[in-house]
Design a protein around this motif. Sequence first.
Motif, mmCIF file in Angstrom:
data_model
loop_
_atom_site.group_PDB
_atom_site.id
_atom_site.type_symbol
_atom_site.label_atom_id
_atom_site.label_comp_id
_atom_site.label_asym_id
_atom_site.label_seq_id
_atom_site.Cartn_x
_atom_site.Cartn_y
_atom_site.Cartn_z
ATOM 1 N N SER A 137 23.293 -5.652 49.609
ATOM 2 C CA SER A 137 24.195 -6.007 50.536
ATOM 3 C C SER A 137 24.028 -4.187 51.704
ATOM 4 O O SER A 137 23.920 -3.119 51.330
ATOM 5 N N LYS A 138 25.387 -4.285 53.180
ATOM 6 C CA LYS A 138 24.677 -3.639 53.751
ATOM 7 C C LYS A 138 26.598 -3.464 54.418
ATOM 8 O O LYS A 138 26.664 -4.848 54.703
ATOM 9 N N ARG A 139 27.168 -2.421 54.920
ATOM 10 C CA ARG A 139 28.335 -2.811 55.369
ATOM 11 C C ARG A 139 28.714 -2.042 56.815
ATOM 12 O O ARG A 139 27.616 -0.976 57.162
ATOM 13 N N TRP A 140 29.589 -2.214 57.540
ATOM 14 C CA TRP A 140 29.453 -1.991 58.992
ATOM 15 C C TRP A 140 28.574 -2.231 60.237
ATOM 16 O O TRP A 140 28.424 -0.777 60.816
ATOM 17 N N ILE A 141 28.195 -2.801 59.716
ATOM 18 C CA ILE A 141 26.594 -2.812 60.391
ATOM 19 C C ILE A 141 27.148 -3.743 61.652
ATOM 20 O O ILE A 141 27.052 -4.879 62.189
#
Length: 392
Positions: A165-169
């Motif tokens: 998962s990734k965040r603030w993209i």
Amino acid sequence: MAFETLASDFYGYEKLLTDREKDFIAVLREYLENDVKPIVNEHWERAEFPPAVIPGLHSRGVIGLGWDETKAFENSAVFRGWVALELGRVDASVSTYVGVQNGLVVGALGVTGSAEQRAEWLPKLASGEVLGAFALTEPQSGSDSAQGLQTIATRSGEDWVLNGSKRWIGNATFSDITIVWAKSAEDGQVKGFIVPTSTPGYTATKIEGKQSLRMVQNADITLENVVVPERLRLQGANSFKDTAKVLRLTRAEVAWSAIGVAVGAYEAALRYATERVQFGKPLASHQLIQDLLVKSLGNITASIGLCTRVSEMLDRGEQRDEHSALAKAFATSRMRETVSWCREILGGNGIVLDYDVIRFFADAEALYSYEGTREMNTLIVGRSITGKAAFV
């Protein structure tokens, strides 16, 4: 449109630009003033990115500057910095859109893509045929991305399978591709992948409730058994050192964008101070107001000088990580001071969008933190000058 040096460029650094670069800036400035500036407050308040500005920016050649496959003319890193300043001067979210598309996505392909990948993707990204996002930060991994990535890429024949998962993209709710950075299950090294957002298992969900860069469409990304062919792996991205090469370029441009935010707030505060009458005379006639304006101008001027030199070093192949890190840490810190002083000049009117300053004030917080916090960039510089790492 004739080129005029900004009044906030007190020492006239823009005069270092070539005539062709000045002409480009003049055309861009006219577009930003006439077509972008009038609509940003309403979109900022609604937390929506204005789609109409995307073709306008791409058609004026803002994306792709600096790369052989896309640039329309030879241009300097100082010029590209001034483009970032002009964008930030009108709106930090618009500047961030360009920073993601041009600095991070185009930059990742330009720095770590193969010749074939560059030829295929860079023209499409420059024209706006393809919109991109850059996915490095994760829910549990921000400043420690060099070691802390938890997104895993597993080799499966001629493909790679991504999970994590990734965040603030940024730009991720409408991007066509996302550059995803993941740790290889084989060798533990960070690698980059061009992931079409239509790939099964890829989902992007908008982050709600932001009070800074409200127009930027940041997203949480989930990757569940996302299959990516080897041909979409960035061929020159084989460790985090290669990722850092991209960030070195973008940190310097974030510093220029931060100057633009400071300039935008300063110009709005100066305009307000000359028009607003208190105690029978314009605010600008009061000593305390002049003190805040001069301190703001000093911050802007010092930051332009520092960033001009860093960009010159980039053109000469002399810029190192610590140079861009100092520029980012210094310019964003001075920006944060400046927007605070400018908000102070407006008193109670400083907290409403009508006068623009509060938008710059709020947006400054995001620029202060993203692409390397002040603390992390300080430690990069500290390691350089002392020879000792103090990250943990």
